[in-house]
Design a protein around this motif. Sequence first.
Motif, PDB file in Angstrom:
ATOM      1  N   PRO A 170     -28.563 -22.508  -6.834  1.00 40.35           N
ATOM      2  CA  PRO A 170     -28.140 -21.684  -5.689  1.00 40.35           C
ATOM      3  C   PRO A 170     -27.380 -22.470  -4.632  1.00 40.35           C
ATOM      4  N   LEU A 171     -27.764 -23.717  -4.403  1.00 38.75           N
ATOM      5  CA  LEU A 171     -27.094 -24.517  -3.387  1.00 38.75           C
ATOM      6  C   LEU A 171     -25.633 -24.755  -3.761  1.00 38.75           C
ATOM      7  N   ALA A 216     -25.230 -23.718 -12.460  1.00 38.08           N
ATOM      8  CA  ALA A 216     -24.465 -23.106 -11.377  1.00 38.08           C
ATOM      9  C   ALA A 216     -23.036 -22.845 -11.833  1.00 38.08           C
ATOM     10  N   ALA A 217     -22.459 -21.716 -11.371  1.00 38.55           N
ATOM     11  CA  ALA A 217     -21.056 -21.408 -11.665  1.00 38.55           C
ATOM     12  C   ALA A 217     -20.185 -22.229 -10.723  1.00 38.55           C
ATOM     13  N   ASP A 225     -35.659 -16.118  -6.247  1.00 41.12           N
ATOM     14  CA  ASP A 225     -34.706 -16.636  -7.232  1.00 41.12           C
ATOM     15  C   ASP A 225     -33.495 -17.304  -6.599  1.00 41.12           C
ATOM     16  N   GLY A 226     -32.948 -16.735  -5.528  1.00 39.20           N
ATOM     17  CA  GLY A 226     -31.733 -17.287  -4.948  1.00 39.20           C
ATOM     18  C   GLY A 226     -31.968 -18.158  -3.728  1.00 39.20           C
ATOM     19  N   LEU A 227     -33.225 -18.483  -3.446  1.00 35.77           N
ATOM     20  CA  LEU A 227     -33.573 -19.195  -2.220  1.00 35.77           C
ATOM     21  C   LEU A 227     -33.679 -20.695  -2.474  1.00 35.77           C
ATOM     22  N   VAL A 228     -33.068 -21.497  -1.603  1.00 35.35           N
ATOM     23  CA  VAL A 228     -33.244 -22.939  -1.631  1.00 35.35           C
ATOM     24  C   VAL A 228     -34.583 -23.264  -0.967  1.00 35.35           C
ATOM     25  N   VAL A 259     -38.585 -32.103   0.219  1.00 36.78           N
ATOM     26  CA  VAL A 259     -39.385 -31.210   1.052  1.00 36.78           C
ATOM     27  C   VAL A 259     -38.675 -29.883   1.279  1.00 36.78           C
ATOM     28  N   ALA A 260     -37.343 -29.861   1.064  1.00 35.05           N
ATOM     29  CA  ALA A 260     -36.555 -28.656   1.338  1.00 35.05           C
ATOM     30  C   ALA A 260     -35.927 -28.055   0.092  1.00 35.05           C
ATOM     31  N   ALA A 261     -36.112 -28.661  -1.055  1.00 39.88           N
ATOM     32  CA  ALA A 261     -35.443 -28.155  -2.259  1.00 39.88           C
ATOM     33  C   ALA A 261     -36.167 -28.679  -3.491  1.00 39.88           C
TER      34      ALA A 261
END
Length: 914
Positions: free
Chosen positions: A229-230, A448-449, A373-376, A220-222
């Motif tokens: 991003p996380l 992710a880096a 783009d960068g939002l969870v 529900v949150a991701a």
Amino acid sequence: LCGVFADVLGIEGVGVEESFFALGGDSLLAVRLVGRVRSVLGVEVSVRAVFEAPSVAELAGVVERASGVVRPALRPVAGPGGGVALSFGQRRLWVLNRLDPGSGVYNLPVALRLVGRVDVGALARALGDVVGRHEVLRTVLPEVGGVPFQRILDAAELCDGSGPGGFPLEVEQVGESGLAEALSAFAGRGFDLVAEPPLRARLFRLGPDEQVLLLVVHHVAADGWSMGPLARDVIAAYAARCAWWAPSFVPLPVRYADYALWQRELLGDEAEPGSVAAGQAAFWRGALAGLPGELELPVARARPVVASYRGGTVPVVVDAELRRGLGVLARGSGASVFMVVQAALAALLTRLGAGTDVPIGTVVAGRTDEALDGLVGMFVNTLVLRTDVGGDPSFRELVGRVREVGLGAFGHQDLPFERVVELVDPVRSMARHPLFQVMLVLQNTPPAALDLDGLSVTIEPFVPETAKFDLQLTLAEDPSGGLSGGLEYAADLFDRSTAEDIAARFVRLLRAAVTDPDTRISRLDILDETERAAVLGDWAGTGDTPPATTIVSEFAARVAASPGAVAVVCGDVALTYAELDARAEMLARRLVGLGVGPERSVAVVASRSVELVVAVLGVLKAGGVYVPVDPSYPADRVGFMVQDASPVAVVAVAGLEGVVPGGLPVVVLEDGGASCRVVPGRDGAFRDDAPQDGELLLPDREDGVPEPPVPGPLPDHPAYVIFTSGSTGRPKGVVVTHRAVTRLLASTRGWFGFGPDDVWALFHSYAFDFSVWELWGALLHGGRLVVVPFEVSRSPEEFLALLERERVTVLNQTPSAFYQLMRAEQERRDADLALRYVVFGGEALEVGRLREWYDRRPQDAPLLVNMYGITETTVHVTYAPLGPDSPAGLIGTGIADLRLYVLDAFLNPVPVGV
């Protein structure tokens, strides 16, 4: 536009003539390209335009000609603290969570192996920083009046553990051998979304310098994209906190609450004709009209009433060479690699018995605005890609069909899946996913880096043992240049070995399709050599034929062995084998006098009685072919049967002489078959030496010399003609020989051990071929045949009493009749049955409905046997002994004298389980 292409593809530069798809673009990246063109150039182009004009130069022409309304840009609008409605995706997941808050099936775990010294306090504070940055991770979803809303918690309210500003980080000591179990247990715990934030974390210590960090976020949150991003933000924040600094994040342009409001603005009112919602609703209504409710898949067991969501995953690997072939085929077809993979999956499902209307689900990132783009957050939407595999297309043609369907679906991706479900309104079930049961995901989320000074960070391979769908194929590009991933399967339906077979067949079909894409789907081989040899060789049976005999000769042997044994009973009437033989012999002589002999048919019209048995045996003794005519048949059906079978005479029980039209001579049986009279035909057509008196008994020989035997039939002479409905609904006469009947009994004798002590019930109409098994199964084994009156056969209670009274040992039933008998027997707990066997046939058996039968008699249950066959193959062709845990759809082993093949519509042998 070159820069837009490069930005979306993640490469440095793009030439004006280079194709978006040749450079690595796919269906999902095409959606992102459309959004990027919108935000950068301020024009609206479609996903279809990208496929039809894939180079920079070609798309530039589309952009130059573009006109129309550009969808609204995403901007900050939500106030502090939340209070706004849920996004559509959140709303669906909230409903599912309310139904089962303890389920972890919608949890998204990400595990990071950390090698080196870990500062637990810094890590907790870093998690607190990330939760403060992404509001959705500290959002609970309470309800007022049944309507949920977003309540955003203050970061300080949530992060009150593990030191100042620290997120509650649990630490657990675990050994390497117990890590997988510990990860599964933590990841499998459900969330109560009404009161509990949708993120939890635990650090598993494996040693002084080795640990695994497990972050679990509720869906529900991701979404899958959010994991990048996380993880990136957690690593950046940890690096800063280790240096005693707060992380200097670039501010996020919008919050998740802004997105939820924007989504509603974008869609508009579905009742408004010009709105996005109205247009997309109309598209999905048409695209999914008449969608099949459930795909038939090669499952190992029946679907439960409620899905458990237990699952597993088997690996799937597409090597680099095959991956290159996919790219070549995709570019040559104006499609994407995803579309080629989807075509292969649809083709495989068709070959595995799913039919030709194949809905497959997929997800779209839903991040159509670059501000996301960068939002969870939960942005993904689910699409139904309906594939028509009918007409046996070539694989290249199928890719074209998939392309058209996909372009339409991706162009209408904004309408929430839950609204599409409401529009289509399928039959709802707690046992399966609505609209589709098979999901396909081709991951293209950016990695992710994970670089961090002094600490080695790698993704820990961890796949939860859950399954949201019957099957889910997930693939992603791997460093070797190929594709790798897994096939997730529902443990309710599949064994791991079955899933492994499906995965192997998918890669095999994909390779064959890429090698020769102009091959028709039906010719793409999905069996390996070993499996093909098995299904066409040993498993098909030996085909060893027993000695050829006739029904008449085998019955004569039973008469000679036990002339005084009771052969047939109906009510108060009983005949011994000798009596039955004599009465049938009398009738046979009368029929021979009417011209009956080999390949001459006789219509038999009888109620359920002893006379019925005398009639069919008498016809066979005369060498003739009996044609059962049920007296309840409509006159039109009887007329067709008589015209088609061309009988030379009729045998009828008294009172039924007029059922068969046409003026044929009728032999009327009376007194349990002890006497008969002949009603001449319209033209008086008897043999010259036949008596003409209208009512004749078999005369006694005054000289004491026995009557010469009636010439009997040969094994390959026809024994009966039974009319089925036929595939067109028009009655179809099926001719069956003596040899076919006697070999059925001889070839199954070793399984059953039928003998003179068995009592059989003749339950079915003699116009239904199941009666052949009942009638001759009893008489050719020397057993006793109990004829069940019609009225009794329609009353489960009276039939149960008959079975008890007559001590019936062999019961043959259609499943639907047996279910009724089960209910009657359950109500009469004191019923004392002598059954040894219950043999099913005639229709599909629901094995699960037999559970209560086994539960009531765990020790002394008769053997239940499922037998499959059709009239043309003489009643039965397979044998399957059943138990309480037998799989659904089991038809069993082929009868020994047959060779048995399971083929698809194109006469290809199908894999095991299909």
